[in-house]
Design a protein around this motif. Structure first.
Motif, PDB file in Angstrom:
ATOM      1  N   UNK A 198      65.523  43.818  67.844  1.00  0.00           N
ATOM      2  CA  UNK A 198      66.092  42.620  67.219  1.00  0.00           C
ATOM      3  C   UNK A 198      67.389  42.222  67.913  1.00  0.00           C
ATOM      4  N   UNK A 199      68.257  43.192  68.174  1.00  0.00           N
ATOM      5  CA  UNK A 199      69.533  42.871  68.815  1.00  0.00           C
ATOM      6  C   UNK A 199      69.332  42.331  70.230  1.00  0.00           C
ATOM      7  N   UNK A 200      68.380  42.925  70.973  1.00  0.00           N
ATOM      8  CA  UNK A 200      68.195  42.550  72.374  1.00  0.00           C
ATOM      9  C   UNK A 200      67.453  41.221  72.556  1.00  0.00           C
ATOM     10  N   UNK A 201      66.579  40.879  71.610  1.00  0.00           N
ATOM     11  CA  UNK A 201      65.751  39.690  71.767  1.00  0.00           C
ATOM     12  C   UNK A 201      66.200  38.515  70.904  1.00  0.00           C
ATOM     13  N   UNK A 202      67.245  38.688  70.140  1.00  0.00           N
ATOM     14  CA  UNK A 202      67.724  37.600  69.282  1.00  0.00           C
ATOM     15  C   UNK A 202      68.684  36.712  70.049  1.00  0.00           C
ATOM     16  N   UNK A 203      68.332  35.444  70.155  1.00  0.00           N
ATOM     17  CA  UNK A 203      69.245  34.468  70.716  1.00  0.00           C
ATOM     18  C   UNK A 203      70.051  33.814  69.604  1.00  0.00           C
ATOM     19  N   UNK A 204      70.785  32.795  69.959  1.00  0.00           N
ATOM     20  CA  UNK A 204      71.661  32.130  68.983  1.00  0.00           C
ATOM     21  C   UNK A 204      70.882  31.547  67.811  1.00  0.00           C
ATOM     22  N   UNK A 205      69.654  31.076  68.076  1.00  0.00           N
ATOM     23  CA  UNK A 205      68.888  30.404  67.031  1.00  0.00           C
ATOM     24  C   UNK A 205      67.653  31.195  66.576  1.00  0.00           C
ATOM     25  N   UNK A 206      67.551  32.444  66.977  1.00  0.00           N
ATOM     26  CA  UNK A 206      66.405  33.259  66.568  1.00  0.00           C
ATOM     27  C   UNK A 206      66.487  33.586  65.077  1.00  0.00           C
ATOM     28  N   UNK A 207      65.395  33.364  64.366  1.00  0.00           N
ATOM     29  CA  UNK A 207      65.328  33.667  62.936  1.00  0.00           C
ATOM     30  C   UNK A 207      64.674  35.039  62.760  1.00  0.00           C
ATOM     31  N   UNK A 208      65.361  35.931  62.062  1.00  0.00           N
ATOM     32  CA  UNK A 208      64.861  37.290  61.834  1.00  0.00           C
ATOM     33  C   UNK A 208      64.428  37.420  60.378  1.00  0.00           C
ATOM     34  N   UNK A 209      63.150  37.733  60.192  1.00  0.00           N
ATOM     35  CA  UNK A 209      62.579  37.854  58.852  1.00  0.00           C
ATOM     36  C   UNK A 209      62.162  39.313  58.638  1.00  0.00           C
ATOM     37  N   UNK A 210      62.736  39.967  57.650  1.00  0.00           N
ATOM     38  CA  UNK A 210      62.426  41.370  57.371  1.00  0.00           C
ATOM     39  C   UNK A 210      61.729  41.476  56.017  1.00  0.00           C
ATOM     40  N   UNK A 211      60.511  41.996  56.044  1.00  0.00           N
ATOM     41  CA  UNK A 211      59.817  42.346  54.808  1.00  0.00           C
ATOM     42  C   UNK A 211      59.992  43.862  54.651  1.00  0.00           C
ATOM     43  N   UNK A 212      60.923  44.299  53.800  1.00  0.00           N
ATOM     44  CA  UNK A 212      61.253  45.726  53.720  1.00  0.00           C
ATOM     45  C   UNK A 212      60.222  46.501  52.888  1.00  0.00           C
ATOM     46  N   UNK A 213      59.078  46.758  53.481  1.00  0.00           N
ATOM     47  CA  UNK A 213      57.958  47.368  52.762  1.00  0.00           C
ATOM     48  C   UNK A 213      58.282  48.837  52.482  1.00  0.00           C
TER      49      UNK A 213
END
Length: 278
Positions: free
Chosen positions: A94-109
């Motif tokens: 997530x840290x390496x592939x997230x750009x300024x506008x990348x949306x990160x969605x976590x489903x904490x199963x």
């Protein structure tokens, strides 16, 4: 340009769940879905027998080759992660592939009905909280929201102020958008939507739909897929949650009509045409 999302989850060959639900729904909604597998199952774990191949040892090389070809994503969606090492790999991803506008969605199963899944230890819960800190959107059920915040679980009787406090505690560590799913309210199932707004009071509301039938595999995956695709398509969060809630109900209704066994999830394929693409 067409949006692209990395989907981090397991693959089950039989019995709808995880990747085999997420990929077709996200694709139908016009977003390119790129799988990053965590495990491969012959069937989902609701069946009495299954083969499982843990993909942890291959994930880093897989990701490294994405780097070599210059892969880039507008979104990253994560699901069930079964070990501390997997969570650590995904956090770095997530840290390496997230750009300024990348949306990160976590489903904490993590669990349901007040209980964590058997593989989930206190250490795993702690590590998953660190992944939640990197998210823009999280979609925990009531059990998971309670465990992530250290809140005592109860099956029913939640007041709105309690749900607000629960959602705010989750949002305070990072995510600007939180939906707590599967809240029982008599003949209804409710989802509590919380949106943090810069310089303003947060927007919070309860979205309810009538119960459609018994619980079954894959409904959470259907819900998460719609929320993830809508986030990349710019659909307002509350509207996306309402859409996902209604579509899950339609899927359960179709499962009852067709007599689909609960372990086989919901036949979303038969009603996918009802899902509005925006």
């Amino acid at each position: 340009m067409q949006k692209r999302i990395a989907v981090v989850n397991d693959i089950a060959g039989y019995g709808r769940c995880a990747m085999t639900v997420l990929l077709p729904i996200i694709s139908y909604m016009g977003v390119q879905a790129c799988p990053l597998p965590t495990s491969i199952f012959s069937s989902n774990t609701a069946f009495p027998h299954f083969f499982m191949d843990d993909y942890t040892e291959r994930m880093e090389e897989y990701i490294e080759n994405w780097k070599k070809i210059g892969a880039a994503f507008d979104g990253i969606a994560t699901g069930y992660l079964g070990s501390v090492r997997q969570i650590d790999i995904v956090r770095r991803f997530v840290r390496e592939f997230s750009g300024e506008n990348t949306v990160v969605i976590v489903d904490p199963v993590m669990g349901d009905h007040g209980r964590l899944y058997s593989a989930y230890t206190a250490e795993l819960c702690t590590e998953l909280r660190k992944l939640v800190e990197l998210a823009d959107i999280i979609t925990p059920n009531l059990t998971e929201a309670c465990h992530l915040t250290g809140t005592a679980y109860k099956e029913s009787g939640w007041k709105r102020r309690e749900l607000f406090g629960l959602a705010k505690s989750l949002s305070d560590v990072g995510p600007s958008h939180v939906v707590i799913t599967g809240i029982p309210q008599g003949e209804y199932i409710a989802n509590y939507v919380y949106e943090k707004r810069t310089g303003e009071e947060p927007d919070a509301r309860l979205i309810r739909v009538h119960r459609a039938g018994e619980e079954r595999c894959s409904t959470g995956d259907v819900f998460a897929a719609i929320v993830a695709a809508d986030a990349l398509n710019g659909v307002p969060f509350d509207r996306s949650v309402k859409k996902a809630s209604v579509f899950v109900k339609q899927c359960i209704g179709k499962a009852l009509e067709l007599g689909t066994p609960p372990e086989d999830g919901v036949p979303f394929e038969t009603v996918l045409h009802r899902l509005k693409r925006e």
